[in-house]
Motif scaffolding. Structure first.
Motif, PDB file in Angstrom:
ATOM      1  N   LEU A  20       0.833  -1.205   0.000  1.00  0.00           N
ATOM      2  CA  LEU A  20       0.000   0.000   0.000  1.00  0.00           C
ATOM      3  C   LEU A  20       0.862   1.246   0.000  1.00  0.00           C
ATOM      4  CD1 LEU A  20      -2.870  -0.994   2.465  1.00  0.00           C
ATOM      5  CD2 LEU A  20      -3.065  -0.595   0.004  1.00  0.00           C
ATOM      6  N   HIS A  23       2.135   1.792  -3.432  1.00  0.00           N
ATOM      7  CA  HIS A  23       1.075   2.335  -4.276  1.00  0.00           C
ATOM      8  C   HIS A  23       0.884   3.819  -4.012  1.00  0.00           C
ATOM      9  CE1 HIS A  23       0.338  -1.547  -5.725  1.00  0.00           C
ATOM     10  NE2 HIS A  23      -0.617  -1.950  -4.903  1.00  0.00           N
ATOM     11  N   ASP A  24       0.862   4.177  -2.709  1.00  0.00           N
ATOM     12  CA  ASP A  24       0.631   5.574  -2.347  1.00  0.00           C
ATOM     13  C   ASP A  24       1.731   6.480  -2.894  1.00  0.00           C
ATOM     14  OD1 ASP A  24      -1.663   4.885  -1.022  1.00  0.00           O
ATOM     15  OD2 ASP A  24      -0.740   4.802   0.959  1.00  0.00           O
ATOM     16  N   ALA A  46      -2.235   5.069  -7.806  1.00  0.00           N
ATOM     17  CA  ALA A  46      -3.231   4.275  -7.090  1.00  0.00           C
ATOM     18  C   ALA A  46      -4.383   5.162  -6.648  1.00  0.00           C
ATOM     19  CB  ALA A  46      -2.585   3.589  -5.887  1.00  0.00           C
ATOM     20  N   ALA A  47      -5.093   5.743  -7.617  1.00  0.00           N
ATOM     21  CA  ALA A  47      -6.141   6.697  -7.270  1.00  0.00           C
ATOM     22  C   ALA A  47      -7.180   6.776  -8.372  1.00  0.00           C
ATOM     23  CB  ALA A  47      -5.533   8.077  -7.024  1.00  0.00           C
ATOM     24  N   GLY A 158      -6.869   2.263  -4.783  1.00  0.00           N
ATOM     25  CA  GLY A 158      -5.855   2.374  -3.743  1.00  0.00           C
ATOM     26  C   GLY A 158      -5.298   1.034  -3.315  1.00  0.00           C
ATOM     27  N   GLN A 159      -6.126   0.000  -3.349  1.00  0.00           N
ATOM     28  CA  GLN A 159      -5.686  -1.328  -2.924  1.00  0.00           C
ATOM     29  C   GLN A 159      -4.877  -2.048  -3.998  1.00  0.00           C
ATOM     30  OE1 GLN A 159      -9.460  -3.064  -1.814  1.00  0.00           O
ATOM     31  NE2 GLN A 159      -9.262  -2.422   0.321  1.00  0.00           N
TER      32      GLN A 159
END
Length: 239
Positions: A20, A23-24, A46-47, A158-159
């Motif tokens: 995560l 990704h962020d 990731a959005a 996001g995941q």
């Protein structure tokens, strides 16, 4: 539960947290330094991102969405999910994609009978980390696309780390969980030497940028040879 299984579960959770975080942190550069700076490095991968276009500019909105998806990932497939009535407005065309420098065989088209089906299919595809990007096209008011529906898409993106682009044509902006929101319209291109046709151009207004600067209005050009947005000409900036 024994100690070994507890340690295994802890390692699994740690890997999930690290994933995560990756990704962020992942951002997609658009290629134009000034735009990337305003976006604090680029678009979050990731959005969920929104693109609005008038019915008359549906083709420009579709092209811009595809260019962002292609710019973000050129090694994984891109899925285009559209409801039937939206599909009739602007459907991706193989030769047109090639002219933009997008590999036609990288794009998979998914037809949905209505908005709810399109949102469900888009969310399911977004959850798959093997996908490069997902474009969900919805036209008109689309009451089913409410804040809750957008939150589901944002959570899935996001995941999985899959950039998700919500293309709204002929609609007014509504509350949403999207990280950014843009209004896109066609723009006249700058002629090349010998008055040859210029690069594809768009007038883009950044209406919303969560955690950043909104109100940016600029004319952007797409260079297929460099696979990036170039020729930035600022029109106006609102704070």
């Amino acid at each position: 539960m024994n100690i070994q299984s507890s340690e295994s579960l802890a390692r699994t959770r740690l890997k999930a947290i690290e994933c995560l975080r990756d990704h962020d942190a992942a951002q997609i550069s658009l290629g134009a330094a000034e735009v990337d700076d305003r976006l604090r490095g680029g678009l979050a991968q990731a959005a969920l991102h929104e693109i609005y276009a008038s019915a008359a500019d549906a083709a420009s909105g579709a092209a811009f969405a595809l260019l962002l998806a292609w710019r973000g990932n050129q090694t994984k497939p891109i899925f285009w999910v559209s409801e039937t009535k939206a599909r009739l407005a602007a459907r991706p065309y193989g030769h047109g994609l090639a002219e933009l420098g997008i590999a036609p065989d990288a794009l998979f088209l998914v037809d949905a009978p209505d908005t709810i089906a399109a949102l469900r299919a888009g969310a399911d595809i977004t959850r798959c980390g093997a996908v490069g990007a997902v474009v969900i096209e919805v036209s008109g008011k689309a009451p089913a696309l409410d804040l809750t529906a957008s939150r589901r898409l944002a959570l899935a993106a996001g995941q999985s780390g899959v950039m998700t682009l919500l293309l709204r044509t002929g609609a007014e902006p509504v509350p949403s969980a999207a990280g950014t929101r843009r209004q896109v319209a066609s723009a006249p291109s700058t002629p090349l030497p010998a008055n040859a046709p210029g690069l594809p151009a768009f007038d883009v207004t950044l209406l919303r940028h969560r955690g950043g600067i909104a109100g940016i209005e600029a004319r952007l050009e797409w260079n297929r040879d460099r696979q990036s947005i170039l020729g930035l000409q600022r029109r106006q900036a609102r704070v």
